[in-house]
Design an enzyme around this catalytic site. Structure first.
Site, PDB file in Angstrom:
ATOM      1  N   HIS A 181       4.006   1.293   2.198  1.00  0.00           N
ATOM      2  CA  HIS A 181       5.176   0.572   1.672  1.00  0.00           C
ATOM      3  C   HIS A 181       5.862   1.379   0.567  1.00  0.00           C
ATOM      4  CE1 HIS A 181       2.729  -3.101   2.924  1.00  0.00           C
ATOM      5  NE2 HIS A 181       3.856  -3.274   3.580  1.00  0.00           N
ATOM      6  N   MET A 231      -2.080   3.588   7.411  1.00  0.00           N
ATOM      7  CA  MET A 231      -2.188   2.549   6.367  1.00  0.00           C
ATOM      8  C   MET A 231      -1.624   1.232   6.860  1.00  0.00           C
ATOM      9  SD  MET A 231      -1.849   4.229   2.738  1.00  0.00           S
ATOM     10  CE  MET A 231      -2.798   5.679   2.328  1.00  0.00           C
ATOM     11  N   HIS A 278       0.859  -1.184   0.000  1.00  0.00           N
ATOM     12  CA  HIS A 278       0.000   0.000   0.000  1.00  0.00           C
ATOM     13  C   HIS A 278       0.897   1.235   0.000  1.00  0.00           C
ATOM     14  CE1 HIS A 278       1.032   0.196   4.217  1.00  0.00           C
ATOM     15  NE2 HIS A 278       0.542  -1.030   4.400  1.00  0.00           N
ATOM     16  N   GLU A 279       0.290   2.416   0.052  1.00  0.00           N
ATOM     17  CA  GLU A 279       1.050   3.676  -0.021  1.00  0.00           C
ATOM     18  C   GLU A 279       2.149   3.748   1.048  1.00  0.00           C
ATOM     19  OE1 GLU A 279       1.986   6.555  -1.608  1.00  0.00           O
ATOM     20  OE2 GLU A 279       0.897   5.520  -3.172  1.00  0.00           O
ATOM     21  N   VAL A 331       2.322   6.662   7.123  1.00  0.00           N
ATOM     22  CA  VAL A 331       1.491   7.241   6.055  1.00  0.00           C
ATOM     23  C   VAL A 331       0.037   6.973   6.423  1.00  0.00           C
ATOM     24  CG1 VAL A 331       0.934   7.186   3.588  1.00  0.00           C
ATOM     25  CG2 VAL A 331       3.293   6.848   4.339  1.00  0.00           C
ATOM     26  N   SER A 378      -1.826  -3.275   5.722  1.00  0.00           N
ATOM     27  CA  SER A 378      -2.410  -4.329   4.862  1.00  0.00           C
ATOM     28  C   SER A 378      -3.643  -4.907   5.539  1.00  0.00           C
ATOM     29  CB  SER A 378      -1.396  -5.434   4.610  1.00  0.00           C
ATOM     30  OG  SER A 378      -0.207  -4.893   4.102  1.00  0.00           O
ATOM     31  N   ARG A 379      -3.681  -4.872   6.880  1.00  0.00           N
ATOM     32  CA  ARG A 379      -4.797  -5.462   7.617  1.00  0.00           C
ATOM     33  C   ARG A 379      -6.068  -4.595   7.551  1.00  0.00           C
ATOM     34  NH1 ARG A 379      -0.466  -7.502  11.258  1.00  0.00           N
ATOM     35  NH2 ARG A 379      -0.554  -9.781  11.096  1.00  0.00           N
TER      36      ARG A 379
END
Ligand code: PAF
Length: 306
Positions: free
Chosen positions: A62, A209, A59-60, A201, A211-212
């Protein structure tokens, strides 16, 4: 006229080839020995390696690590590996979101050169028995609630460092305890690697932000905002003169509990380096939160400044 036509068609061919090559420039390496050989080759040609370890489903947050990584090396390598040893038996290892094709496209968009994506049984073979364990930092915050989690993280990061051979590695401040642990481990074990932390972020409404976040229903997503609101509330109370840690924690906890579906694992105020609890906030202090929203465990943090 005819000559011009030939030249233009050659030019188009050349451009197409160039675009195609630029597009397939990213290299995906799955074998450990191949990654090690490529890292050695890069180092021999004088190329510095910057490294972003990830568990994928990018996501952003990362991508911000990768953009930072570009500044710290000639070659940017990321790893995508959902590390089984950092998940507890009742945690979401199987369910953890995975989508390599999507990750490759996103990594390409920020100029990653190599994706190292090993298989789990190559990283941990059947006879595997060596772990890296820190003594004190994992006793705080998430450590007691996720036994062996940081042992799994420190072990896999050590292995990835040995395989990828970076000169700089980039980690997010969202996993604040992880970042402090890796910095300590690098110092303790004399890894010749610069560790760079990148600020959290957030979505436009403040949700950190992760992933979960994809696990959250619409209603839970609204409740997940309570973490950011609690951090903001604490900073506001601090600015108004509240210094007592218990009071600040209780106010932040109340804010979180006022949202449905939330269950607090911890709300802590601690020293940003040692992670030890503080009684009063007199200098920069870490407020760290872990909260279940429905079946999803979220973490967030901020350095509060009086
Ligand atoms: O932060 C993560 O995604 C993971 O803990 C890491 C550092 C990639 C180790 O598996």
């Amino acid at each position: 006229m005819w000559t011009n036509y030939v030249d233009i068609s050659k030019l188009i061919d050349y451009c197409q080839k160039f675009i195609l090559e630029a597009h397939i420039q990213i290299q995906i390496i799955k074998a450990i020995d191949q990654m090690q050989q490529e890292a050695k080759r890069l180092l021999q040609t004088g190329k510095a390696i910057a490294f972003v370890p990830t568990m994928g489903y990018l996501h952003e947050g990362h991508l911000a690590l990768m953009r930072e990584g570009r500044k710290h090396g000639d070659t940017l390598i990321i790893s995508i590996f959902v590390n089984p040893t950092q998940f507890g038996p009742a945690e979401d290892f199987q369910a953890y979101p995975r989508d390599l094709d999507r990750d490759v496209r996103l990594a390409e968009s920020v100029g990653v050169d190599i994706i190292f994506a090993p298989e789990a049984d190559a990283i941990y073979d059947k006879a595997y028995q060596t772990y890296v364990d820190l003594e004190i930092l994992p006793l705080h915050l998430c450590g007691p609630l996720r036994p062996r989690h940081f042992r799994g993280v420190a072990t896999v990061v050590t292995k990835l460092f040995n395989i990828v051979k970076p000169q700089a590695a980039i980690f997010g401040e969202k996993d604040y305890q992880q970042l402090v642990i890796i910095r300590r481990m690098v110092r303790d074990l004399n890894f010749d690697i610069r560790i760079i932390g990148v600020p959290i972020v957030r979505e436009p409404d403040g949700l950190a932000m992760s992933s979960r976040n994809t696990y959250l229903s619409e209603d839970e997503r609204r409740s997940a905002l309570s973490l950011f609101q609690a951090l903001q509330q604490a900073q506001k109370s601090l600015a108004q003169g509240m210094r007592d840690a218990r009071q600040l924690i209780s106010e932040a906890s109340e804010m979180i509990r006022s949202y449905p579906y939330t269950k607090i694992d911890y709300v802590a105020l601690c020293d940003p380096e040692t992670l030890e609890d503080v009684d009063r906030v007199e200098g920069p202090t870490l407020m760290a939160l872990a909260v279940w929203v429905g079946k999803t465990r979220l973490i967030d943090n901020a350095i509060l400044k009086p």
